[in-house]
Motif scaffolding. Sequence first.
Motif, PDB file in Angstrom:
ATOM      1  N   GLY A 171       0.698  -0.903  -0.196  1.00  0.00           N
ATOM      2  CA  GLY A 171       0.218   0.885  -0.140  1.00  0.00           C
ATOM      3  C   GLY A 171       0.760   0.595   0.026  1.00  0.00           C
ATOM      4  N   MET A 172      -0.169   1.903  -0.628  1.00  0.00           N
ATOM      5  CA  MET A 172       1.261   3.323  -0.383  1.00  0.00           C
ATOM      6  C   MET A 172      -0.015   5.028  -0.605  1.00  0.00           C
ATOM      7  SD  MET A 172       3.357   3.315  -4.022  1.00  0.00           S
ATOM      8  CE  MET A 172       4.272   4.920  -3.746  1.00  0.00           C
ATOM      9  N   SER A 173       1.022   5.344   0.922  1.00  0.00           N
ATOM     10  CA  SER A 173       0.773   7.256   0.834  1.00  0.00           C
ATOM     11  C   SER A 173       1.458   8.436   0.303  1.00  0.00           C
ATOM     12  CB  SER A 173      -0.031   7.120   2.093  1.00  0.00           C
ATOM     13  OG  SER A 173       0.017   8.857   2.624  1.00  0.00           O
ATOM     14  N   HIS A 174       0.737   8.815  -0.807  1.00  0.00           N
ATOM     15  CA  HIS A 174       2.356  10.030  -2.163  1.00  0.00           C
ATOM     16  C   HIS A 174       1.626  11.362  -0.560  1.00  0.00           C
ATOM     17  CE1 HIS A 174       3.557   7.802  -4.968  1.00  0.00           C
ATOM     18  NE2 HIS A 174       1.799   7.230  -4.682  1.00  0.00           N
ATOM     19  N   GLU A 175       1.364  11.304   0.563  1.00  0.00           N
ATOM     20  CA  GLU A 175       1.128  12.974   1.160  1.00  0.00           C
ATOM     21  C   GLU A 175       2.163  12.405   2.463  1.00  0.00           C
ATOM     22  OE1 GLU A 175      -3.050  13.475   1.372  1.00  0.00           O
ATOM     23  OE2 GLU A 175      -3.371  11.812   2.751  1.00  0.00           O
ATOM     24  N   SER A 176       2.248  13.562   3.076  1.00  0.00           N
ATOM     25  CA  SER A 176       2.901  13.854   3.819  1.00  0.00           C
ATOM     26  C   SER A 176       1.692  13.003   5.682  1.00  0.00           C
ATOM     27  CB  SER A 176       3.354  15.342   4.634  1.00  0.00           C
ATOM     28  OG  SER A 176       2.215  15.424   4.958  1.00  0.00           O
ATOM     29  N   PHE A 177       2.024  12.524   6.670  1.00  0.00           N
ATOM     30  CA  PHE A 177       1.656  11.985   7.055  1.00  0.00           C
ATOM     31  C   PHE A 177       0.960  12.864   7.869  1.00  0.00           C
ATOM     32  CE2 PHE A 177       1.186  11.888  11.888  1.00  0.00           C
ATOM     33  CZ  PHE A 177       0.235  10.649  12.163  1.00  0.00           C
ATOM     34  N   GLU A 178       1.170  14.806   8.180  1.00  0.00           N
ATOM     35  CA  GLU A 178       0.693  15.960   9.050  1.00  0.00           C
ATOM     36  C   GLU A 178      -0.707  16.114   7.956  1.00  0.00           C
ATOM     37  OE1 GLU A 178       0.709  17.007  11.904  1.00  0.00           O
ATOM     38  OE2 GLU A 178       2.290  16.003  12.564  1.00  0.00           O
ATOM     39  N   ALA A 179      -0.306  15.625   6.480  1.00  0.00           N
ATOM     40  CA  ALA A 179      -1.251  15.954   5.253  1.00  0.00           C
ATOM     41  C   ALA A 179      -2.867  15.417   5.813  1.00  0.00           C
ATOM     42  CB  ALA A 179      -0.897  16.279   4.143  1.00  0.00           C
ATOM     43  N   SER A 180      -1.641  13.424   5.725  1.00  0.00           N
ATOM     44  CA  SER A 180      -2.994  12.689   5.696  1.00  0.00           C
ATOM     45  C   SER A 180      -4.103  12.603   7.198  1.00  0.00           C
ATOM     46  CB  SER A 180      -2.413  11.153   5.627  1.00  0.00           C
ATOM     47  OG  SER A 180      -2.075  11.224   5.215  1.00  0.00           O
TER      48      SER A 180
END
Length: 377
Positions: free
Chosen positions: A134-143
């Motif tokens: 799995g992937m997240s292409h945004e910063s942790f804070e943005a999520s």
Amino acid sequence: MTQREIFFVANEVNELGGVGRWQEQMARLLAGRGHRVTIIGIAPPEVPMDLGENPRFETLTLYDRRPPGRRRPRVPLGRFDPAVRRQEADMRRAAERLSRAFRAAGPGAVIIVTQVWAMEWVVLADTAGHPVIGMSHESFEASRRSSRFERVLRYYKDVDRLLLLTQEDADGWVGAGLNNVGFLPNPLPVTPGAPSPRTEKAVVSIGRLSHAKGVDLLLDVWAEAAPRQPGWILRIYGAGDYEAELRQRCTELGLDGSVEWAGQTDDVIGALRRASVFVQSSRGEGFPLVLLEAMACGVPCAAFDCSPGVREIVRDGEDGLLARHGNTTELARLLVRLMSDENLRDTMGERARENVQRFAPDVITRRWEELFDFLER
């Protein structure tokens, strides 16, 4: 090297934007190394990106139009709500197409889910025992500030590996309770043959004209910087719903004589070769490809320190300059520093061109293949 069948499962196959560009590049790089690659999109793109003629990978889209978001069951019907049950049945039918593709793949296949919305279909599918990344292409804070935070925790908790873009972002998710986390940065999108000569008195910005990209903040920055460096222009590339509002703001600030609205461009490298300084004023970023491209063109960058990805790319004071997040006066001062000092621009530009090679496509692609090998053990 083991040749594999690799599936990218995403919200869309070819949506214009950072994730779409990254996905197309990685598919092309992996296919170029002998892997069989398929990109599967849940829905058609709103703003399509041209994949070129005869791409070296296959594509599939599950729906003819974008399906609605998940319905909340009406009280007191709960999970017996007919509308919810119809939607679940529809999702399972679409997920069965994923199952058929995954079952047909041979040993060594890998499934990469690039966005958490797409994972809602993958969890309904039979992954046939293949590793799921799995992937997240945004910063942790943005999520954490969005609805995606709870969905990442829910849908990615059981994948074989959740990849973020930086170690700092990965550490954030570990702190949130996930124990399957790693990181891999984006690869350099291009390696230009020649750098910018840095002779034109032009500061360039490239990105959507949206709230997230902070072009309104950039205009405030330019209102402070431009009077201190007469003869320079700010050239803004991009399009979006905020364009009329931003142009009006530009006029109100008295900047029409020093701001050029260049529109959307398909020639990012050409735009950067006409720049002596690149500026990024985003309110938030993941791992911005355009910063990599600017540095590869030898253009020194001034940017808001808005995410770990920006800090990972730009080495502040060495190959670019970072201002505190949202501090327009500080970013204006850094721009003036670069605009007024040709030697500094040249020194930082050349260092940027060298330093960005740590994200060279071959380097990042090999790291992906090492991860595939590790997950197969």
